[in-house]
Write an enzyme that holds these catalytic residues in place. Structure first.
Site, PDB file in Angstrom:
ATOM      1  N   HIS A 133       0.802  -1.236   0.000  1.00  0.00           N
ATOM      2  CA  HIS A 133       0.000   0.000   0.000  1.00  0.00           C
ATOM      3  C   HIS A 133       0.832   1.281   0.000  1.00  0.00           C
ATOM      4  O   HIS A 133       0.290   2.353  -0.300  1.00  0.00           O
ATOM      5  CB  HIS A 133      -0.932   0.047   1.212  1.00  0.00           C
ATOM      6  CG  HIS A 133      -1.967  -1.040   1.224  1.00  0.00           C
ATOM      7  ND1 HIS A 133      -2.835  -1.251   0.164  1.00  0.00           N
ATOM      8  CD2 HIS A 133      -2.285  -1.975   2.157  1.00  0.00           C
ATOM      9  CE1 HIS A 133      -3.629  -2.286   0.460  1.00  0.00           C
ATOM     10  NE2 HIS A 133      -3.304  -2.735   1.659  1.00  0.00           N
TER      11      HIS A 133
HETATM   12 ZN   LIG Z   1      -4.053  -7.120   3.215  1.00  0.00          ZN
END
Ligand SMILES: [Zn+2]
Length: 375
Positions: A133
């Site tokens: 992320h």
């Molecule tokens: Zn995850």
């Protein structure tokens, strides 16, 4: 060629905050299970401790201003921009040693990727890696430095063709951002639909742009999806595209948070589906850089990674403690008494909805992405 585990006890004992769901200690439990179920000698594996990444390499993906903020935060200095960069939130807390931890994990992924590129290893697994992320200029979803994007960017500039396969339950948005415009990386992410789960992106219509048109593939799945639905979507899309692309190295983010007992997401996979998909990835990978990614049921995650390792090195786990009366047991035995789960099959209307959604997405990809690859 060697099979390499990138691991260091000191990293696994790091802690974000006491109540934070991301627990590096999962990696330590995984190593314990591995020693119980695998013979180090038979698997011909070595454990290598990662070293901090050469900082110059950070800028293959990240902005300098963001890295400066990370360094400041680690020293305990505060700047208002930190909040805009996702730092100092409950999700991405500022804690002692955070920059060094993230830098060392990135160093491990990079070193593993280099071993593969040089032909010194066929399989590398870094349980603490896979921080998918982290964005160019922001922390997100427990991730500060994107170890994957950096290592892949370095191999791309050395002329390698790469496939990225992300089976974490969350969309691999940071890695997608890094390679959205290039055809040197084929990015594939299977995840729970952004309609019900963080980070909200990863629709099937996100397929890359410019030269990268058709080189980003997203397979969002409906909350509730079970092994059967997941595996059939994987089989329909992933092997044909990867075989056509012919990568030099496959990067695989093997997040264990698709499991039905994971508390942060809503898919219903068991060890059966997970193992099957990791084997599927392994079969189409000439060389593989595997990373642990997410997984918030600590014991289940350690068990699933043990099965993943078994699939990657092609040896079934054997319990060395079987038959030991009153012998050593692992952890809280009730949670981890066995590596494998009983089968679980969703049924009724919910199952129909999951099947229909997966079919719709697969059909869309076959219509829009496959022709770009002459499939
Ligand atoms: Zn995850």
């Amino acid at each position: 060629m060697e099979n390499v585990l990138v691991y260091d006890d000191r990293l696994a004992s790091a802690e974000y905050t006491p109540t934070h769901p991301f627990k590096p200690v999962r990696a330590k439990l995984f190593i314990e299970l591995l020693h119980r179920y695998h013979n180090v000698h038979d698997d011909r594996f070595v454990i290598k401790a990662p070293l901090p990444l050469n900082e110059e390499l950070l800028y293959l993906f990240h902005d300098k201003a963001y890295i400066d903020l990370l360094k400041k935060a680690e020293k305990g200095e505060f700047a208002p921009e930190m909040l805009h960069a996702g730092l100092g939130t409950e999700e991405n807390p500022i804690f002692r040693g955070m920059f060094q931890l993230a830098l060392t994990i990135a160093g491990g992924t990079h070193a593993g990727a280099m071993l593969l590129a040089e032909g010194a290893a066929r399989t590398v697994f870094e349980p603490l890696g896979g921080l998918h992320h982290a964005g160019r200029s922001r922390a997100s979803g427990f991730c500060y430095i994107n170890d994957i994007a950096i290592a892949m960017a370095d191999l791309v500039r050395k002329g390698r063709r790469l496939v990225y396969i992300d089976i974490d339950v969350h969309h691999g948005d940071g890695v997608q951002e890094a390679f959205y415009l290039t055809d040197k990386v084929l990015f594939i992410s299977l995840h729970e639909s952004g309609e019900t789960l963080f980070p909200g992106s990863g629709r099937e219509t996100e397929i890359g742009a410019g030269e990268g048109w058709g080189y980003t593939v997203n397979i969002p799945l409906r909350a509730g999806t079970d092994d059967e639905v997941y595996v059939s979507a994987f089989d329909a899309v992933v092997p044909p595209l990867v075989e056509r692309f012919r990568p030099d190295v496959v990067f695989a983010q093997l997040g264990a948070d698709t499991h039905k007992d994971d508390k942060l997401a809503h898919l219903n996979l068991t060890s059966n589906g997970y193992k099957r998909v990791v084997s599927g990835i392994n079969e189409i990978s000439p060389k593989i850089m595997a990373m642990g990614g997410g997984g918030y049921n600590v014991y289940k995650t350690a068990a699933l990674w043990t099965l993943a390792w078994s699939a990657l090195v092609g040896r079934d786990p054997e319990d060395k403690f079987t038959g030991l009366v009153g012998g050593m047991m692992y952890g809280p035995e009730a949670d981890a008494g066995s590596l494998e789960d009983l089968p679980f099959v969703l049924d009724g209307r919910e199952k129909e909805l999951c099947v229909e959604e997966a079919r719709r997405v697969v059909k869309y990809i076959k219509k829009t992405v496959f022709p770009i690859h002459k499939l």
